[in-house]
Design an enzyme around this catalytic site. Structure first.
Site, PDB file in Angstrom:
ATOM      1  N   ASN A   6     -13.277  14.283  55.908  1.00  0.00           N
ATOM      2  CA  ASN A   6     -12.767  12.936  55.745  1.00  0.00           C
ATOM      3  C   ASN A   6     -13.710  12.174  56.012  1.00  0.00           C
ATOM      4  OD1 ASN A   6     -11.286  10.519  56.349  1.00  0.00           O
ATOM      5  ND2 ASN A   6      -9.526  11.689  56.688  1.00  0.00           N
ATOM      6  N   HIS A   9     -14.400   6.906  57.462  1.00  0.00           N
ATOM      7  CA  HIS A   9     -15.036   6.091  58.128  1.00  0.00           C
ATOM      8  C   HIS A   9     -16.590   5.820  57.608  1.00  0.00           C
ATOM      9  CE1 HIS A   9     -11.800   5.832  60.680  1.00  0.00           C
ATOM     10  NE2 HIS A   9     -11.669   6.783  60.926  1.00  0.00           N
ATOM     11  N   HIS A  42      -8.218   8.705  52.885  1.00  0.00           N
ATOM     12  CA  HIS A  42      -6.678   8.261  53.259  1.00  0.00           C
ATOM     13  C   HIS A  42      -6.714   6.810  52.527  1.00  0.00           C
ATOM     14  CE1 HIS A  42      -3.538   7.089  56.359  1.00  0.00           C
ATOM     15  NE2 HIS A  42      -3.278   6.826  55.195  1.00  0.00           N
ATOM     16  N   ARG A  44      -4.846   3.624  52.492  1.00  0.00           N
ATOM     17  CA  ARG A  44      -3.797   3.248  53.311  1.00  0.00           C
ATOM     18  C   ARG A  44      -3.304   1.694  52.472  1.00  0.00           C
ATOM     19  NH1 ARG A  44      -4.192   4.654  59.034  1.00  0.00           N
ATOM     20  NH2 ARG A  44      -2.713   3.275  59.549  1.00  0.00           N
ATOM     21  N   ARG A  48      -7.717  -0.501  54.527  1.00  0.00           N
ATOM     22  CA  ARG A  48      -8.759  -0.883  55.474  1.00  0.00           C
ATOM     23  C   ARG A  48     -10.311  -0.118  55.282  1.00  0.00           C
ATOM     24  NH1 ARG A  48      -5.929   1.447  61.017  1.00  0.00           N
ATOM     25  NH2 ARG A  48      -4.285   0.146  59.992  1.00  0.00           N
ATOM     26  N   GLU A  69      -4.807  11.422  51.315  1.00  0.00           N
ATOM     27  CA  GLU A  69      -4.037  11.272  52.212  1.00  0.00           C
ATOM     28  C   GLU A  69      -3.127  10.003  51.958  1.00  0.00           C
ATOM     29  OE1 GLU A  69      -5.198  10.899  56.401  1.00  0.00           O
ATOM     30  OE2 GLU A  69      -6.202  13.075  56.251  1.00  0.00           O
ATOM     31  N   THR A  99      -5.329   4.472  64.087  1.00  0.00           N
ATOM     32  CA  THR A  99      -5.229   5.946  62.916  1.00  0.00           C
ATOM     33  C   THR A  99      -3.737   6.256  62.873  1.00  0.00           C
ATOM     34  OG1 THR A  99      -6.350   7.909  62.718  1.00  0.00           O
ATOM     35  CG2 THR A  99      -6.112   7.256  65.063  1.00  0.00           C
ATOM     36  N   THR A 100      -3.714   7.520  62.341  1.00  0.00           N
ATOM     37  CA  THR A 100      -2.460   8.148  62.287  1.00  0.00           C
ATOM     38  C   THR A 100      -2.106   8.574  63.560  1.00  0.00           C
ATOM     39  OG1 THR A 100      -3.290   8.775  59.973  1.00  0.00           O
ATOM     40  CG2 THR A 100      -1.057   9.634  60.802  1.00  0.00           C
ATOM     41  N   GLU A 150       0.157  20.240  57.465  1.00  0.00           N
ATOM     42  CA  GLU A 150      -0.987  20.037  58.190  1.00  0.00           C
ATOM     43  C   GLU A 150      -0.436  19.613  59.532  1.00  0.00           C
ATOM     44  OE1 GLU A 150      -4.060  17.147  57.048  1.00  0.00           O
ATOM     45  OE2 GLU A 150      -4.577  17.192  59.194  1.00  0.00           O
ATOM     46  N   HIS A 190      -6.697  16.177  63.245  1.00  0.00           N
ATOM     47  CA  HIS A 190      -6.664  14.894  64.039  1.00  0.00           C
ATOM     48  C   HIS A 190      -7.405  15.121  65.446  1.00  0.00           C
ATOM     49  CE1 HIS A 190      -5.749  10.965  64.734  1.00  0.00           C
ATOM     50  NE2 HIS A 190      -5.308  10.770  63.613  1.00  0.00           N
ATOM     51  N   HIS A 213     -13.428  11.711  62.005  1.00  0.00           N
ATOM     52  CA  HIS A 213     -14.121  10.605  62.949  1.00  0.00           C
ATOM     53  C   HIS A 213     -15.332  11.210  63.566  1.00  0.00           C
ATOM     54  CE1 HIS A 213     -14.691   8.366  66.520  1.00  0.00           C
ATOM     55  NE2 HIS A 213     -14.373   7.131  65.599  1.00  0.00           N
TER      56      HIS A 213
HETATM   57  N1  PXP Z   1      -5.500  14.660  59.217  1.00  0.00           N
HETATM   58  C1  PXP Z   1      -4.845  13.470  59.046  1.00  0.00           C
HETATM   59  C2  PXP Z   1      -3.484  13.618  58.243  1.00  0.00           C
HETATM   60  C3  PXP Z   1      -5.225  12.361  59.347  1.00  0.00           C
HETATM   61  O1  PXP Z   1      -4.468  11.118  59.004  1.00  0.00           O
HETATM   62  C4  PXP Z   1      -6.667  12.079  60.044  1.00  0.00           C
HETATM   63  C5  PXP Z   1      -7.154  10.807  60.069  1.00  0.00           C
HETATM   64  O2  PXP Z   1      -7.315  10.247  59.077  1.00  0.00           O
HETATM   65  C6  PXP Z   1      -7.318  13.269  60.087  1.00  0.00           C
HETATM   66  C7  PXP Z   1      -6.732  14.686  59.935  1.00  0.00           C
HETATM   67  C8  PXP Z   1      -8.746  13.474  60.667  1.00  0.00           C
HETATM   68  O3  PXP Z   1      -8.623  12.862  62.005  1.00  0.00           O
HETATM   69  P1  PXP Z   1     -10.099  12.631  62.861  1.00  0.00           P
HETATM   70  O4  PXP Z   1     -10.560  11.502  61.884  1.00  0.00           O
HETATM   71  O5  PXP Z   1      -9.279  12.506  64.141  1.00  0.00           O
HETATM   72  O6  PXP Z   1     -10.952  13.789  62.640  1.00  0.00           O
END
Ligand code: PXP
Length: 238
Positions: A6, A9, A42, A44, A48, A69, A99-100, A150, A190, A213
């Site tokens: 992902n 960031h 993602h 949003r 952001r 996402e 965050t989610t 997921e 996550h 992250h």
């Molecule tokens: N999966 C989903 C559905 C998420 O919303 C996020 C955060 O954007 C992640 C995975 C990744 O989470 P992290 O950034 O904590 O690794």
């Protein structure tokens, strides 16, 4: 089990100063070079981090799978149908959240989800639902026509007390086995990091991990390419 990176960031950092540094697409290409099998972003409602143009650029230029996402806003659904990512992962979204924060309540929105799955499938886009590791949620995800779930690993990641952490791991394991047994593909994500990914990677029926992250944070120490490789080594050695 494969790793999807992902890159939200990278965009957060870029947006802090405007301009195009660091470059989101370049980061995605580095992640792919290091062995990531998919790129996740993602879009949003408040844009952001990832912007519309990022999604189009990623779709055009990456060679692995694009997982978009998104929450079920009409304008974002329209963008998804226009971009045609390989996969959309539907998440709940609150404007004030950092965050989610939790999984979808698929029961409460099942009619909307049926319509959404139909729309996405008509364009050949797979649908994944981000849910808590809960059997009922898995069951409804299947019934609305999702291809994948997921499982939210945030609770597991945040717990520090060994017994409770292990209990959450058991919940993730059971939800995975159930989803797999009814023909859903399983992803998890996550809060996963270099310390806690190994236990999740031991659950063989999980097809993919979505990690953001911690990968971007550790890139400051190890570089993006090496960090992605570190996560892949954890996945492959478990
Ligand atoms: N999966 C989903 C559905 C998420 O919303 C996020 C955060 O954007 C992640 C995975 C990744 O989470 P992290 O950034 O904590 O690794």
């Amino acid at each position: 089990m494969i790793l999807n990176v992902n890159i939200d960031h990278v965009a957060t950092l870029r947006n802090a100063r405007g301009g195009n540094e660091p470059d989101v697409l370049e980061a995605a290409l580095i992640a792919e070079k290091a062995g990531a099998k998919g790129i996740v972003c993602h879009l949003r409602e408040d844009r952001r981090h990832i912007k519309d143009v990022d999604v189009y650029q990623l779709k055009k230029n990456i060679s692995t799978r694009l997982d978009l996402e998104m929450a079920m806003y009409d304008d974002i659904i329209a963008i998804a149908l226009d971009v045609v990512p390989d996969l959309v992962t539907i998440v709940p979204e609150g404007r004030q959240e950092l965050t989610t924060e939790g999984g979808l309540d698929v029961f409460a929105i099942q009619h909307d989800l049926i319509a959404l799955c139909d729309k996405m499938h008509s364009k050949g886009i797979e649908v994944s639902l981000f849910i808590e590791p809960d059997k009922t949620q898995v069951e409804i995800a299947k019934s609305v026509g999702a291809d994948m779930v997921e499982l939210h690993t945030g609770t597991y990641a945040n717990l520090t007390e060994a017994n409770r952490k292990n209990g959450e791991l058991i919940r993730i394991n059971e939800a995975t086995l159930y989803a797999d047994s009814i023909g859903l593909k399983v992803a998890a994500g996550h809060g996963l990091n270099l310390d806690n990914t190994a236990d999740i990677a031991k659950i063989k029926q999980i097809h993919e991990l979505s990690i953001g992250h911690s990968i971007i944070s550790n890139s400051i120490k190890y570089g993006l390419e090496e960090t992605v490789k570190k996560f892949i080594r954890i996945i492959e050695s478990n």
